[in-house]
Design a protein around this motif. Structure first.
Motif, PDB file in Angstrom:
ATOM      1  N   ARG A 197       0.838  -1.211   0.000  1.00 46.90           N
ATOM      2  CA  ARG A 197       0.000   0.000   0.000  1.00 46.90           C
ATOM      3  C   ARG A 197       0.863   1.246   0.000  1.00 46.90           C
ATOM      4  O   ARG A 197       2.017   1.250   0.428  1.00 46.90           O
ATOM      5  CB  ARG A 197      -1.001  -0.013   1.140  1.00 46.90           C
ATOM      6  CG  ARG A 197      -0.620   0.063   2.599  1.00 46.90           C
ATOM      7  CD  ARG A 197       0.718   0.265   3.017  1.00 46.90           C
ATOM      8  NE  ARG A 197       0.841   0.481   4.443  1.00 46.90           N
ATOM      9  CZ  ARG A 197       1.520   1.479   4.988  1.00 46.90           C
ATOM     10  NH1 ARG A 197       2.170   2.335   4.241  1.00 46.90           N
ATOM     11  NH2 ARG A 197       1.607   1.579   6.294  1.00 46.90           N
ATOM     12  N   ALA A 212       0.226   5.093   1.466  1.00 46.40           N
ATOM     13  CA  ALA A 212      -0.744   5.665   2.417  1.00 46.40           C
ATOM     14  C   ALA A 212      -0.393   7.107   2.776  1.00 46.40           C
ATOM     15  O   ALA A 212      -0.039   7.412   3.908  1.00 46.40           O
ATOM     16  CB  ALA A 212      -0.771   4.800   3.674  1.00 46.40           C
ATOM     17  N   PRO A 213      -0.480   8.002   1.815  1.00 47.93           N
ATOM     18  CA  PRO A 213      -0.099   9.395   2.110  1.00 47.93           C
ATOM     19  C   PRO A 213      -1.149  10.157   2.912  1.00 47.93           C
ATOM     20  O   PRO A 213      -2.319   9.779   2.933  1.00 47.93           O
ATOM     21  CB  PRO A 213       0.036  10.024   0.716  1.00 47.93           C
ATOM     22  CG  PRO A 213      -0.872   9.234  -0.147  1.00 47.93           C
ATOM     23  CD  PRO A 213      -0.921   7.839   0.426  1.00 47.93           C
ATOM     24  N   SER A 214      -0.708  11.221   3.546  1.00 47.22           N
ATOM     25  CA  SER A 214      -1.613  12.138   4.242  1.00 47.22           C
ATOM     26  C   SER A 214      -1.802  13.357   3.349  1.00 47.22           C
ATOM     27  O   SER A 214      -0.811  13.966   2.939  1.00 47.22           O
ATOM     28  CB  SER A 214      -1.006  12.566   5.575  1.00 47.22           C
ATOM     29  OG  SER A 214      -0.857  11.433   6.391  1.00 47.22           O
ATOM     30  N   VAL A 271      -3.027   3.193  11.460  1.00 47.57           N
ATOM     31  CA  VAL A 271      -2.233   2.515  10.431  1.00 47.57           C
ATOM     32  C   VAL A 271      -2.149   1.011  10.729  1.00 47.57           C
ATOM     33  O   VAL A 271      -2.253   0.170   9.831  1.00 47.57           O
ATOM     34  CB  VAL A 271      -0.836   3.182  10.313  1.00 47.57           C
ATOM     35  CG1 VAL A 271       0.133   2.691  11.339  1.00 47.57           C
ATOM     36  CG2 VAL A 271      -0.255   3.013   8.952  1.00 47.57           C
ATOM     37  N   THR A 293       5.249  -0.985   2.963  1.00 45.81           N
ATOM     38  CA  THR A 293       6.375  -0.209   2.444  1.00 45.81           C
ATOM     39  C   THR A 293       6.201   1.234   2.880  1.00 45.81           C
ATOM     40  O   THR A 293       5.096   1.773   2.849  1.00 45.81           O
ATOM     41  CB  THR A 293       6.407  -0.253   0.901  1.00 45.81           C
ATOM     42  OG1 THR A 293       5.181   0.269   0.396  1.00 45.81           O
ATOM     43  CG2 THR A 293       6.588  -1.665   0.393  1.00 45.81           C
TER      44      THR A 293
END
Ligand code: GLU
Length: 277
Positions: free
Chosen positions: A5, A7-9, A194, A207
């Motif tokens: 995945r 998973a940015p903010s 998370v 990752t």
């Protein structure tokens, strides 16, 4: 067929560092695997929906695809609340009434911050007695919930985890101290959300940048406490500019959309980041 995945903010436009991280997640999934995309937007003070929209556009422009539905963390506070309750039932959480300035004052004491590492919470609220805690909560005092790391580690016993590049680690969650799992401003934290989402989405290879390597020690502990499946990790090096400074730390770093507007082709950018087609 591994599942990874990105998973940015959505706190700003994606830059080269994000581009690298997304392409790395895609590469680690391999030809037949899946890269999922997740929007980590629990912090409403810092995240903006417009940046989420831009993120989808920029990643598609970079040549990435991901299956839907995309999990948007701000829509799932209930799930994080359930996980928090499970930790509370194990007597591992305590309310913390400290203000940022109280903590900052303690942290500026050089003895509290071992060299090169962020300071850990000094534990002021760990040993308040039950009556005082309840009285302050009843009086409406703002509070976060912290995990008692020593007590939690006693419950799980020793744990290990594996990074595909670096090998096996003994988990040392005490490096981060008694972290906040539910913040004053919103009822979750990065660590809780998370860990819970990676399990729920069936992520097999987590990752992310090596700046989050220390957090993995804590995530491994949370997985054990919450009975979640254990993935493997692959922490990648951070992209730096010519002078060696991390892009994430720099102001005015060009965003992916700046580069696009300047006429950079996606294939050129992928190659520049070391991902040949
Ligand atoms: N949302 C985090 C960030 O943008 C990444 C978290 C992770 O990959 O575990 O820095």
């Amino acid at each position: 067929m591994p599942v990874t995945r990105f998973a940015p903010s959505p706190t700003g436009f994606l830059h080269l560092g994000h581009g690298y991280s997304a392409l790395f997640a895609r590469q680690q999934a391999g030809q037949n695997g899946t890269m999922r995309l997740r929007v980590e937007d629990i912090d409403h003070n810092r995240c903006r929906p417009a940046f989420t929209e831009a993120m989808f556009e920029d990643l598609a422009w970079l040549g990435l695809e991901w299956p839907g539905p995309v999990r948007v963390q701000s829509e799932h506070f209930k799930d994080y609340g359930t996980q928090l309750d499970r930790l509370a039932a194990r007597q591992l959480l305590y309310p913390c009434f400290c203000t940022r300035s109280q903590i900052a004052a303690a942290e500026s004491d050089p003895l509290s911050a071992p060299h090169g590492r962020s300071p850990v919470y000094p534990g002021f609220c760990r040993n308040l007695d039950a009556t005082e805690r309840q009285d302050r909560i009843d009086a409406g005092a703002a509070h976060a919930w912290r995990i008692d790391i020593a007590a939690a580690s006693r419950q799980t016993g020793p744990l290990t985890w594996t990074d595909l590049t670096r090998g096996q680690f003994d988990a040392c969650p005490e490096l981060l101290g008694d972290v906040v799992l539910s913040r004053k401003e919103f009822p979750a934290s990065y660590h809780l959300a998370v860990t819970s989402d990676d399990a729920l989405e069936g992520i097999e290879i987590v990752t992310r940048g090596e700046d989050l390597l220390e957090a993995t020690h804590l995530h491994r502990l949370l997985q054990a406490l919450l009975d979640l499946p254990v993935p493997v990790w692959n922490h990648h090096p951070l992209i730096r500019d010519e002078s060696g400074e991390r892009l994430a730390k720099r102001r005015n770093v060009p965003s992916l959309r700046d580069l696009r507007n300047q006429g950079t082709a996606p294939a050129t950018l992928r190659a520049r980041l070391g991902f040949s087609d």
